[in-house]
Design a protein around this motif. Sequence first.
Motif, PDB file in Angstrom:
ATOM      1  N   VAL A  23       0.737  -0.990  -0.043  1.00 48.98           N
ATOM      2  CA  VAL A  23       0.057   0.069  -0.096  1.00 48.98           C
ATOM      3  C   VAL A  23       0.728   1.097  -0.095  1.00 48.98           C
ATOM      4  O   VAL A  23       0.635   2.249  -0.780  1.00 48.98           O
ATOM      5  CB  VAL A  23      -1.050   0.140   1.211  1.00 48.98           C
ATOM      6  CG1 VAL A  23      -1.608   1.393   1.267  1.00 48.98           C
ATOM      7  CG2 VAL A  23      -2.023  -0.999   1.049  1.00 48.98           C
ATOM      8  N   SER A 120      -1.408   5.439   5.278  1.00 48.72           N
ATOM      9  CA  SER A 120      -2.288   4.599   4.667  1.00 48.72           C
ATOM     10  C   SER A 120      -1.646   3.198   4.818  1.00 48.72           C
ATOM     11  O   SER A 120      -2.357   1.897   5.107  1.00 48.72           O
ATOM     12  CB  SER A 120      -2.385   4.713   3.291  1.00 48.72           C
ATOM     13  OG  SER A 120      -3.158   6.130   3.075  1.00 48.72           O
ATOM     14  N   ALA A 124      -3.471   0.016   6.784  1.00 50.07           N
ATOM     15  CA  ALA A 124      -3.696  -1.159   6.056  1.00 50.07           C
ATOM     16  C   ALA A 124      -3.012  -2.553   6.800  1.00 50.07           C
ATOM     17  O   ALA A 124      -3.735  -3.448   6.898  1.00 50.07           O
ATOM     18  CB  ALA A 124      -3.381  -1.092   4.618  1.00 50.07           C
TER      19      ALA A 124
END
Length: 161
Positions: A23, A120, A124
């Motif tokens: 990610v 992020s 994740a």
Amino acid sequence: MEPVDTVALWVLFGLPLLVGIVVGGLQLVFSHADQLLAACALLAGALLTGFAQIASWRERIMSRHRDVDEIDVRALNEAAAHTLASLLASVVAAIAVFILANLDLDCAPLVVHIVACALSGIGAAALAYVVLSLLIVVNLLWDALQNEQREAKRESAKGPR
């Protein structure tokens, strides 16, 4: 440590790490982080409630006037530990998503974009850990339930003391 344990540990920790790296490496940014923040907060509350339920179940088994099979208690102890670890991971995800939700990404400098990608990835990875850990918890709780049912049948077959 047995080979199965090392594989399980690699999956439990390596897979979320891989998700976070992918990610972050692909520079994916959660655009509607405020909705994800609400989900992380609900998940943390549900995990805390689940831990209380597991602890209550364990105490109920321990308070009976019979020998408790060590497998029952071990499975419930492990499920409680995984639930608490998942709670911590969901708090980490919530913090990362909270910071991400408060970043202004419109015409942001490169540093802000890099921070958003990292947050992020952290979010994740933490959520992937929670999902994998909950799969383990479900299996442990099922095993404890099956063992408890077998023990209850065995006790009822013996008759009253």
